[in-house]
Design a protein around this motif. Structure first.
Motif, short mmCIF file in Angstrom:
data_model
loop_
_atom_site.label_atom_id
_atom_site.label_comp_id
_atom_site.label_asym_id
_atom_site.label_seq_id
_atom_site.Cartn_x
_atom_site.Cartn_y
_atom_site.Cartn_z
N ASP A 1 85.53 72.72 18.67
CA ASP A 1 86.50 73.38 19.22
C ASP A 1 86.99 72.35 20.38
OD1 ASP A 1 87.00 75.27 17.36
OD2 ASP A 1 85.95 76.88 18.57
N CYS A 2 86.44 71.28 20.48
CA CYS A 2 87.03 70.26 21.58
C CYS A 2 87.59 69.04 21.25
CB CYS A 2 85.57 69.95 22.80
SG CYS A 2 84.10 69.34 21.91
N ASP B 1 90.92 74.03 28.56
CA ASP B 1 91.79 74.99 27.74
C ASP B 1 92.94 74.60 27.89
OD1 ASP B 1 89.94 76.00 25.86
OD2 ASP B 1 89.75 77.81 27.42
N ASN B 2 93.47 74.24 29.27
CA ASN B 2 94.89 74.24 29.66
C ASN B 2 95.26 72.76 29.76
OD1 ASN B 2 93.44 73.56 31.86
ND2 ASN B 2 94.92 74.61 33.28
N LYS C 1 83.91 79.34 31.89
CA LYS C 1 84.35 79.87 30.58
C LYS C 1 83.52 79.42 29.49
CE LYS C 1 89.28 80.05 32.13
NZ LYS C 1 90.64 79.49 31.92
N GLN D 1 83.15 77.74 25.94
CA GLN D 1 83.82 76.92 25.19
C GLN D 1 82.63 76.18 23.93
OE1 GLN D 1 82.80 73.64 25.99
NE2 GLN D 1 82.12 74.17 27.94
#
Length: 101
Positions: A40-41, A56-57, A78, A80
């Motif tokens: 997911d990165c 994420d942002n 967070k 991740q």
């Protein structure tokens, strides 16, 4: 005994306040955005000291491989799926590729 308990309590409170302040510490660095493309990165931020972070942002216009940026951020905890990269929250990001090429 009561004095020791009071001192211990005050010490615990002071330590916990300091660790909260560290969580909100702002950092500024030059970095490069890199495309990883797994898990997911998709995009990671590589600082000049070779530390890797995931945000994420990260704005869409900065999702470009080999893009040089100046970045202000805070470190977060967070969750991740980027096992090799820490998590950050971007405060400000500027494209500096045009000024350094």
């Amino acid at each position: 005994m009561k004095v020791k308990l009071l001192l211990y309590t005050v010490l615990v409170i002071l330590i916990s306040c300091n660790s909260q302040d560290d969580d909100n510490e702002k950092f500024s660095d030059n970095a490069e955005i890199g495309f990883v493309g797994w898990m997911d990165c998709d995009y990671v931020i590589q600082l000049e000291n070779n530390e890797y972070y995931f945000a994420d942002n990260l704005p869409e216009e900065f999702k470009r491989d080999n893009l040089k940026v100046s970045i202000q951020y805070t470190k977060t905890d967070k969750h991740q799926n980027c096992d090799f990269a820490g998590a950050v929250e971007i405060i400000n990001i500027i494209n500096i590729s045009e000024t350094t090429d």
